[in-house]
Design an enzyme around this catalytic site. Structure first.
Site, mmCIF file in Angstrom:
data_model
loop_
_atom_site.group_PDB
_atom_site.id
_atom_site.type_symbol
_atom_site.label_atom_id
_atom_site.label_comp_id
_atom_site.label_asym_id
_atom_site.label_seq_id
_atom_site.Cartn_x
_atom_site.Cartn_y
_atom_site.Cartn_z
ATOM 1 C CB CYS A 154 -0.968 -0.019 1.178
ATOM 2 S SG CYS A 154 -0.234 -0.520 2.751
HETATM 3 N N1 LIG Z 1 -4.493 -4.262 4.994
HETATM 4 C C1 LIG Z 1 -3.956 -3.561 3.990
HETATM 5 O O1 LIG Z 1 -4.203 -2.352 3.848
HETATM 6 C C2 LIG Z 1 -3.048 -4.223 2.982
HETATM 7 C C3 LIG Z 1 -2.580 -3.465 1.924
HETATM 8 C C4 LIG Z 1 -1.715 -4.043 0.986
HETATM 9 C C5 LIG Z 1 -1.330 -5.359 1.138
HETATM 10 N N2 LIG Z 1 -1.778 -6.076 2.194
HETATM 11 C C6 LIG Z 1 -1.302 -7.451 2.316
HETATM 12 O O2 LIG Z 1 -2.377 -8.353 2.065
HETATM 13 C C7 LIG Z 1 -2.213 -9.515 2.879
HETATM 14 C C8 LIG Z 1 -3.468 -9.669 3.748
HETATM 15 O O3 LIG Z 1 -3.551 -8.518 4.563
HETATM 16 P P1 LIG Z 1 -4.773 -8.229 5.534
HETATM 17 O O4 LIG Z 1 -4.612 -6.847 6.016
HETATM 18 O O5 LIG Z 1 -6.061 -8.625 4.885
HETATM 19 O O6 LIG Z 1 -4.458 -9.256 6.711
HETATM 20 P P2 LIG Z 1 -5.420 -9.831 7.820
HETATM 21 O O7 LIG Z 1 -6.551 -8.894 8.030
HETATM 22 O O8 LIG Z 1 -4.561 -10.172 8.973
HETATM 23 O O9 LIG Z 1 -6.002 -11.178 7.154
HETATM 24 C C9 LIG Z 1 -5.182 -12.290 6.895
HETATM 25 C C10 LIG Z 1 -6.007 -13.431 6.272
HETATM 26 O O10 LIG Z 1 -5.115 -14.554 6.111
HETATM 27 C C11 LIG Z 1 -5.610 -15.681 6.844
HETATM 28 N N3 LIG Z 1 -4.487 -16.352 7.511
HETATM 29 C C12 LIG Z 1 -3.669 -15.835 8.455
HETATM 30 N N4 LIG Z 1 -2.684 -16.709 8.763
HETATM 31 C C13 LIG Z 1 -2.894 -17.806 8.010
HETATM 32 C C14 LIG Z 1 -2.242 -19.042 7.880
HETATM 33 N N5 LIG Z 1 -1.146 -19.330 8.569
HETATM 34 N N6 LIG Z 1 -2.738 -19.930 7.005
HETATM 35 C C15 LIG Z 1 -3.836 -19.651 6.283
HETATM 36 N N7 LIG Z 1 -4.528 -18.480 6.371
HETATM 37 C C16 LIG Z 1 -4.049 -17.563 7.217
HETATM 38 C C17 LIG Z 1 -6.611 -15.144 7.830
HETATM 39 O O11 LIG Z 1 -7.513 -16.200 7.959
HETATM 40 P P3 LIG Z 1 -8.556 -16.464 9.140
HETATM 41 O O12 LIG Z 1 -8.454 -15.356 10.122
HETATM 42 O O13 LIG Z 1 -9.831 -16.529 8.440
HETATM 43 O O14 LIG Z 1 -8.202 -17.766 9.720
HETATM 44 C C18 LIG Z 1 -7.157 -13.929 7.111
HETATM 45 O O15 LIG Z 1 -8.211 -14.313 6.230
HETATM 46 C C19 LIG Z 1 -0.945 -9.296 3.726
HETATM 47 O O16 LIG Z 1 0.138 -9.913 3.123
HETATM 48 C C20 LIG Z 1 -0.804 -7.780 3.706
HETATM 49 O O17 LIG Z 1 0.491 -7.338 3.903
HETATM 50 C C21 LIG Z 1 -2.647 -5.546 3.114
#
Ligand SMILES: NC(=O)c1ccc[n+]([C@@H]2O[C@H](COP(=O)([O-])OP(=O)(O)OC[C@H]3O[C@@H](n4cnc5c(N)ncnc54)[C@H](OP(=O)(O)O)[C@@H]3O)[C@@H](O)[C@H]2O)c1
Length: 357
Positions: A154
């Site tokens: 981001c």
């Molecule tokens: N948030 C942002 O603004 C943003 C921006 C750019 C990129 N990203 C990237 O996008 C990715 C997701 O970010 P997010 O903010 O959505 O994270 P998040 O809210 O922490 O969500 C992570 C997701 O991954 C799942 N998960 C976590 N650990 C896991 C594991 N060991 N095995 C399988 N599933 C697992 C969780 O599943 P459950 O909880 O359902 O079990 C949840 O659905 C990250 O790499 C982040 O850096 C995020």
């Protein structure tokens, strides 16, 4: 009309949920599987009641043998380092992947190891020569042919788009770049920690990871490519001073970048023209004419990156202000933009979103 069969791994995270919200309205996509380890077995609307009546689907565990045969393209929206081994398993089965994590963004595996404290194995390392960095405004033609797209971070999206024309046209010095970025709290994902609790964030602003935020090598990789060309390695390339801040917003990033103009530099009007030309074929970048500047509320809920700038003649610097919605142009929106390009759909399909504020 035959629709593209799409699944989302990590669909209950902040980025994954945004993907689902876009894809339920996407005319050319059929959502096949959504995974969650925590909520497997539950219906989507039990976890996200706001999606009641929009998609009748049950969340499942991340069972690749079940998901892969039904899917033509998969979004992996997992935390950093979790995607590393999963992504090649999907690619081996002939499925296209858009990975939202940082695991395939850095071309140099040693740099990845240094910043993310995890090593590539031989299989994931082999994919580094084929992965395309998913910033459509810079790599559209490569994304069209890609099987694996590494969706940018981001902060990097806001910064790289903000200053790309200046570096590409060599209007600024490549050294001494200072970046001050502010992000809403969803940027940290849904995992709980004390610093992200409401009383800690509300009516507060704080700098964090003042030195050494993990988005730095990604920003430097892409800025170096823009200025020096090709796949230049960071060792000889651009180094930036980057300070992120947490601000009391749910979503949105504002980055202010300070760069030294070269001698005999161009006027604001000339630079504005260069920006307009650079982004003339980019439907999601909007360039503001000075003295107008973009604000986070202009892009919240959209896939836009809005850019404005001013020249500070007293100190010979140009200041670029760039804003995005971290969950859309900074994550899910950009990921769908990449899917559209990879699949031959119009780039804006499903992404004609208007600001929510
Ligand atoms: N948030 C942002 O603004 C943003 C921006 C750019 C990129 N990203 C990237 O996008 C990715 C997701 O970010 P997010 O903010 O959505 O994270 P998040 O809210 O922490 O969500 C992570 C997701 O991954 C799942 N998960 C976590 N650990 C896991 C594991 N060991 N095995 C399988 N599933 C697992 C969780 O599943 P459950 O909880 O359902 O079990 C949840 O659905 C990250 O790499 C982040 O850096 C995020």
């Amino acid at each position: 009309m035959k629709k593209l069969k799409v699944s989302v791994i990590g669909s209950t995270g902040y980025a994954g949920k945004e993907l689902v919200k876009i894809l339920v309205n996407h005319q050319k996509v059929e959502l096949v599987h959504l995974t969650s380890s925590t909520f497997a077995g539950k219906k989507l609307a039990e976890v996200f009641p706001e999606l009641l009546g929009r998609l009748d689907i049950r969340l499942i565990d991340m069972d690749l043998e079940l998901i892969a045969p039904d899917s033509e393209l998969i979004f992996t929206a997992l935390p950093h380092t979790v995607s590393l081994e999963i992504v090649p398993k999907l690619l081996e089965k002939g499925i296209k992947v858009v990975d939202l994590s940082a695991d395939y963004r850095l071309k140099d595996p040693l740099l990845y190891e240094e910043w993310y404290k995890k090593s590539h194995n031989q299989i994931s390392k082999d994919w580094l020569s084929k992965v395309v960095y998913g910033l459509p405004e810079l790599y559209y033609q490569k994304i069209k042919k890609a099987f694996l797209v590494a969706n940018p971070g981001c902060y990097p999206t806001s910064v790289i788009l903000g200053i790309a024309p200046l570096l590409k046209c060599k209007l600024v010095e490549p050294q001494g770049i200072i970046i001050d970025s502010k992000s809403g709290v969803t940027g940290a994902g849904k995992s709980l920690s004390l610093g992200l609790h409401f009383p800690e964030c509300n009516e507060n602003m704080k700098a964090y990871k003042v030195i050494g935020h993990s988005h730095i090598p990604e920003i430097e990789q892409e800025l170096s490519n823009l200025y020096f060309g090709g796949d230049s390695q960071n060792k000889e390339g651009i180094k930036v001073s980057f300070t992120p801040h947490l601000i009391p917003l749910n979503r949105g990033i504002l980055s202010t970048c300070y760069l030294d103009l070269k001698d005999d530099h161009k006027s604001e009007m000339e630079i504005g023209k260069i920006y307009q030309e650079f982004y003339q074929d980019s439907p999601f970048v909007r360039v503001f004419e000075p003295p107008n500047l973009p604000e986070v509320k202009f892009v919240a809920g959209t896939n836009y990156c809005d850019i404005g700038f001013k020249i500070d003649n007293r100190v010979g610097k140009i200041k670029i202000i760039s804003v995005i919605d971290n969950l859309l142009k900074g994550a899910a929106g950009q990921a769908v933009q990449n899917m559209n390009i990879m699949s031959g759909f119009p780039e804006t399909c499903g992404l004609n979103l208007t600001p929510t504020n």
